[in-house]
Write an enzyme that holds these catalytic residues in place. Structure first.
Site, PDB file in Angstrom:
ATOM      1  N   HIS A 174       0.841  -1.198   0.000  1.00  0.00           N
ATOM      2  CA  HIS A 174       0.000   0.000   0.000  1.00  0.00           C
ATOM      3  C   HIS A 174       0.880   1.254   0.000  1.00  0.00           C
ATOM      4  CE1 HIS A 174      -4.036  -1.856   1.091  1.00  0.00           C
ATOM      5  NE2 HIS A 174      -3.193  -2.872   1.102  1.00  0.00           N
TER       6      HIS A 174
ATOM      7  N   ALA B 209       1.308  -8.911   6.793  1.00  0.00           N
ATOM      8  CA  ALA B 209       1.132  -7.487   7.108  1.00  0.00           C
ATOM      9  C   ALA B 209       0.485  -7.282   8.477  1.00  0.00           C
ATOM     10  CB  ALA B 209       0.326  -6.785   6.014  1.00  0.00           C
TER      11      ALA B 209
ATOM     12  N   ASP C  12      -1.466 -19.741  -1.240  1.00  0.00           N
ATOM     13  CA  ASP C  12      -0.717 -19.951  -2.480  1.00  0.00           C
ATOM     14  C   ASP C  12       0.626 -20.612  -2.243  1.00  0.00           C
ATOM     15  OD1 ASP C  12       0.505 -17.840  -1.197  1.00  0.00           O
ATOM     16  OD2 ASP C  12       0.499 -16.484  -2.925  1.00  0.00           O
TER      17      ASP C  12
ATOM     18  N   HIS D 110       2.608 -16.676   0.283  1.00  0.00           N
ATOM     19  CA  HIS D 110       2.306 -15.756   1.381  1.00  0.00           C
ATOM     20  C   HIS D 110       2.403 -16.449   2.741  1.00  0.00           C
ATOM     21  CE1 HIS D 110       0.802 -13.130  -1.780  1.00  0.00           C
ATOM     22  NE2 HIS D 110       0.714 -12.160  -0.883  1.00  0.00           N
TER      23      HIS D 110
ATOM     24  N   ASP E 237      -6.775 -12.809  -2.803  1.00  0.00           N
ATOM     25  CA  ASP E 237      -6.052 -11.530  -2.935  1.00  0.00           C
ATOM     26  C   ASP E 237      -5.545 -11.364  -4.368  1.00  0.00           C
ATOM     27  OD1 ASP E 237      -5.223  -9.097  -1.931  1.00  0.00           O
ATOM     28  OD2 ASP E 237      -3.339  -9.836  -1.119  1.00  0.00           O
TER      29      ASP E 237
END
EC number: 3.5.1.25
Length: 383
Positions: free
Chosen positions: A143, A222, A250, A253, A277
């Site tokens: 972000h 995060a 996946d 992550h 995501d």
């Protein structure tokens, strides 16, 4: 829509398997599951032979697909339609289109697009997920730090204005930039509050659960990690039964061993559910794309900024199911619940979605050997 029957070798209703059966639908909803030989040929609109029918997948965190990244100049109902269609091609029948941290103008445009998609009854559209901008800079991930900011009264007024107009409205926040009082108000207005992109303590996370937070965004990623003296948001997510946690399965992550630890230790009734995501490249062969003016690279199953920071995921629900069953040893029926029933329960739509019991929406996927996609049906129609 008249009664119709869809035959298959196996049908999973969300709880148990039915062998050599037919799914009977009427008016876009499930009527019954009956032995395949009990339906008249005139009512059979599809016969999938030895394939299996399973509840349609529900993805509460989808950033894009079919070369469309939601946000910026791509915040129209047509953009949403392309994204939901791309995910339908991998068995997902309900999508929460996600906008990551952006400007107030883009957020306003996204909310308007969500309202238009809801009014147009776009197939596969469930609602909007605003992932930011009220996050923690310390746990920002991909972000844009310059766009992260505290929540204001104007932000709250805008969210409340759209809560009944965009379908399900979900908001990821960090306690660093949103107060518990603000969370309580938004929760009481019907907004689904998820904790994420935060360095918060476990104690603070539980206080926000007291205020109405019910979800945790992409478990492990995060957020403050689990430590033996500082359990962090991970510790709160796993031990507080009020919190439902999305997880990106996946294999990038989250390591499969860490997935196993989380699944074995999660306190209920809240569960861990799958999210992809997924970003714009889903369903394409693109090697890179743009996110908030920044170049994102697609390499070896990863999406990253040039510095290696993960930026969303290059995965779909079917691939996630394969990771769970092949690498984490999750039984197929439980993996299917993580992709359908549990996300439905997490946002309170389980009466109509996430299973194939009588009365539920006729949203389902047809899978072949190796969990390969064969077809997707939404509202009793093949998509």
């Amino acid at each position: 829509m008249p009664d119709q029957a869809i035959r298959a070798g196996r049908i999973f209703d969300g709880e148990r398997w039915h062998e050599q059966s037919a799914l009977v639908t009427s008016g876009g909803r499930i009527s019954a599951i009956v032995p395949g030989g009990d339906v008249a040929a005139a009512h059979v609109v599809a016969d999938y032979g030895d394939h299996q029918i399973v509840p349609g997948f529900i993805d509460l965190q989808v950033n894009g697909g079919d070369a469309v990244q939601f946000g910026g100049s791509h915040t129209s109902v047509d953009d949403i339609r392309r994204i939901t269609a791309a995910h339908a091609r991998t068995g997902t029948t309900k999508v929460m289109v996600t906008l990551i941290t952006d400007t107030p103008d883009v957020t306003a445009a996204a909310l308007s697009a969500g309202e238009a998609a809801s009014l147009a009854a776009v197939p596969g559209y469930l609602g909007l997920h605003l992932e930011g901008p009220h996050l923690s800079v310390a746990r920002k991930g991909a972000h844009d730090a310059d766009l992260i900011r505290p929540m204001t009264d104007a932000d709250m007024d805008q969210l409340v204005q759209f809560v009944d107009r965009v379908g399900v409205l979900k908001l990821t926040i960090a306690p660093e930039n949103v107060t518990a009082d603000q969370v309580q108000i938004l929760h009481e207005k019907g907004i689904v509050i998820s904790l994420g992109h935060s360095d918060t303590s476990a104690e603070t996370a539980q206080r926000y659960a007291d205020a109405g937070a019910r979800l945790v965004t992409h478990l492990y990623n995060a957020m403050s990690p689990l430590s033996h003296r500082a359990p962090g948001l991970v510790g709160a997510a796993l031990t507080d039964g009020r919190l439902w946690s999305g997880m990106i399965a996946d294999g990038v992550h989250v390591d499969p061993m860490a997935m196993r630890v989380a699944l074995d230790s999660k306190a209920g009734p809240g569960r861990i559910f799958l999210v992809t995501d997924a970003m714009a490249p889903l369903g394409t062969k693109a090697r890179e794309f743009e996110l908030n003016g920044r170049r994102i690279l697609r390499r070896d199953g990863r999406l990253t900024l040039p510095d290696g920071t993960l930026a969303g995921a290059d995965v779909d629900m079917l691939s996630s199911l394969r990771v769970l069953t092949d690498q984490v040893n999750v039984p197929l029926d439980e993996a299917l619940r993580m992709a359908a029933l549990y996300p439905a329960q997490a946002v309170g739509i389980e009466a109509d979605h996430g299973h194939l019991k009588p009365g539920a929406r006729a949203d389902f996927a047809v899978l072949g050997s190796g969990l390969n996609h064969v077809a997707t049906w939404i509202g009793g129609a093949c998509a």
